[in-house]
Design a protein around this motif. Sequence first.
Motif, mmCIF file in Angstrom:
data_model
loop_
_atom_site.group_PDB
_atom_site.id
_atom_site.type_symbol
_atom_site.label_atom_id
_atom_site.label_comp_id
_atom_site.label_asym_id
_atom_site.label_seq_id
_atom_site.Cartn_x
_atom_site.Cartn_y
_atom_site.Cartn_z
ATOM 1 N N LEU A 131 0.800 -1.220 0.000
ATOM 2 C CA LEU A 131 0.000 0.000 0.000
ATOM 3 C C LEU A 131 0.835 1.274 0.000
ATOM 4 O O LEU A 131 0.418 2.287 -0.564
ATOM 5 N N ARG A 132 2.008 1.238 0.617
ATOM 6 C CA ARG A 132 2.767 2.486 0.715
ATOM 7 C C ARG A 132 3.340 2.931 -0.622
ATOM 8 O O ARG A 132 3.770 4.079 -0.759
ATOM 9 N N ASN A 133 3.354 2.048 -1.611
ATOM 10 C CA ASN A 133 3.898 2.395 -2.922
ATOM 11 C C ASN A 133 2.835 2.850 -3.919
ATOM 12 O O ASN A 133 3.166 3.188 -5.055
ATOM 13 N N ILE A 134 1.571 2.847 -3.510
ATOM 14 C CA ILE A 134 0.514 3.339 -4.401
ATOM 15 C C ILE A 134 0.536 4.861 -4.389
ATOM 16 O O ILE A 134 0.423 5.475 -3.319
ATOM 17 N N PRO A 135 0.689 5.514 -5.538
ATOM 18 C CA PRO A 135 0.773 6.982 -5.557
ATOM 19 C C PRO A 135 -0.465 7.627 -4.950
ATOM 20 O O PRO A 135 -1.593 7.173 -5.155
ATOM 21 N N THR A 136 -0.229 8.685 -4.187
ATOM 22 C CA THR A 136 -1.333 9.366 -3.518
ATOM 23 C C THR A 136 -2.340 9.910 -4.526
ATOM 24 O O THR A 136 -3.550 9.886 -4.300
ATOM 25 N N LYS A 137 -1.853 10.416 -5.662
ATOM 26 C CA LYS A 137 -2.753 11.005 -6.663
ATOM 27 C C LYS A 137 -3.694 9.975 -7.266
ATOM 28 O O LYS A 137 -4.729 10.324 -7.809
ATOM 29 N N ALA A 138 -3.327 8.718 -7.170
ATOM 30 C CA ALA A 138 -4.195 7.650 -7.679
ATOM 31 C C ALA A 138 -5.056 7.094 -6.545
ATOM 32 O O ALA A 138 -5.154 5.891 -6.345
ATOM 33 N N VAL A 139 -5.692 8.017 -5.803
ATOM 34 C CA VAL A 139 -6.533 7.703 -4.643
ATOM 35 C C VAL A 139 -5.853 6.761 -3.658
ATOM 36 O O VAL A 139 -6.497 6.011 -2.933
ATOM 37 N N GLY A 140 -4.524 6.821 -3.633
ATOM 38 C CA GLY A 140 -3.767 5.945 -2.741
ATOM 39 C C GLY A 140 -4.097 6.167 -1.278
ATOM 40 O O GLY A 140 -4.177 5.209 -0.492
ATOM 41 N N SER A 141 -4.299 7.434 -0.881
ATOM 42 C CA SER A 141 -4.595 7.704 0.526
ATOM 43 C C SER A 141 -5.896 7.055 0.959
ATOM 44 O O SER A 141 -5.989 6.479 2.055
ATOM 45 N N ASN A 142 -6.919 7.103 0.100
ATOM 46 C CA ASN A 142 -8.206 6.493 0.448
ATOM 47 C C ASN A 142 -8.093 4.976 0.576
ATOM 48 O O ASN A 142 -8.697 4.369 1.470
ATOM 49 N N ILE A 143 -7.320 4.370 -0.319
ATOM 50 C CA ILE A 143 -7.133 2.913 -0.259
ATOM 51 C C ILE A 143 -6.384 2.530 1.010
ATOM 52 O O ILE A 143 -6.762 1.581 1.711
ATOM 53 N N ARG A 144 -5.318 3.275 1.321
ATOM 54 C CA ARG A 144 -4.564 2.985 2.549
ATOM 55 C C ARG A 144 -5.450 3.153 3.779
ATOM 56 O O ARG A 144 -5.446 2.311 4.696
ATOM 57 N N ASN A 145 -6.203 4.244 3.805
ATOM 58 C CA ASN A 145 -7.086 4.512 4.940
ATOM 59 C C ASN A 145 -8.059 3.365 5.167
ATOM 60 O O ASN A 145 -8.321 2.949 6.303
ATOM 61 N N LEU A 146 -8.585 2.811 4.099
ATOM 62 C CA LEU A 146 -9.562 1.726 4.192
ATOM 63 C C LEU A 146 -8.927 0.416 4.647
ATOM 64 O O LEU A 146 -9.389 -0.228 5.606
ATOM 65 N N LEU A 147 -7.843 -0.002 3.980
ATOM 66 C CA LEU A 147 -7.281 -1.325 4.238
ATOM 67 C C LEU A 147 -6.427 -1.380 5.504
ATOM 68 O O LEU A 147 -6.323 -2.437 6.137
#
Length: 230
Positions: free
Chosen positions: A22-38
């Motif tokens: 998860l930490r490698n998913i770019p923030t601009k690609a809704v990465g923060s929302n995915i991290r927040n959820l999982l």
Amino acid sequence: MNSRIFFLNWKRLQESLLTNLLRNIPTKAVGSNIRNLLYRTIFAHIGSSVYIEDGVKFINTSCIEVGNGVYILQGVSINATGDPNNRVYLGNKVTLEHGVDIRALKDTCIYIDEGTFIGPYVCLAGPGNIKIGKRCLIAAHIGIFANNHIFDDPTQDIEDQGVTRQGIKIEDNCWLGHGVTVLDGVTIGKGSVIGAGAVVTKDIPPFSVAVGVPAKVIKSRQEKEVLNLN
């Protein structure tokens, strides 16, 4: 016992796989929302409206609690490794700027209260407990170290003599300037200001302004007159 060991190993594997992915998913690609959820599946707690950028490292997530509206920016590392009694708590609306390094080593609580701002490349390290109060401003490149090597016996290696772990407390509404160092056993009183580059080795009374190495109180924010430096 074997089932407990299996469970702990599975939890560590799950955490490692999830955090590294998860930490490698770019923030601009809704990465923060995915991290927040999982991350909710492996953290002790994550509140609502949490913003976590890419490139943030977490270790021992079951000991990490994150409140509502927290901002955690790129390069932050939160390490609660190795001890089930460790606790890292980020209160509501805490901000951790780029490169903040938090280490809760053994039986350690690092508690950052509501609305506090931690600037870039600040290091907070146990094994002593660290408590930072509400609405504090902690500027860049500050070191808050709740441990100190014992070196009384010159016949022994310093690393074999252990460390102190008295803990550090920074009360509400304090401002620590760029490059301040706070050493083990210190309490900085409510509403105090610590000048840039100071090394705080002793307690600072509430509403004080302190500067220098070691830090000395030069005036009170409640009084206009300058105090005697001697």
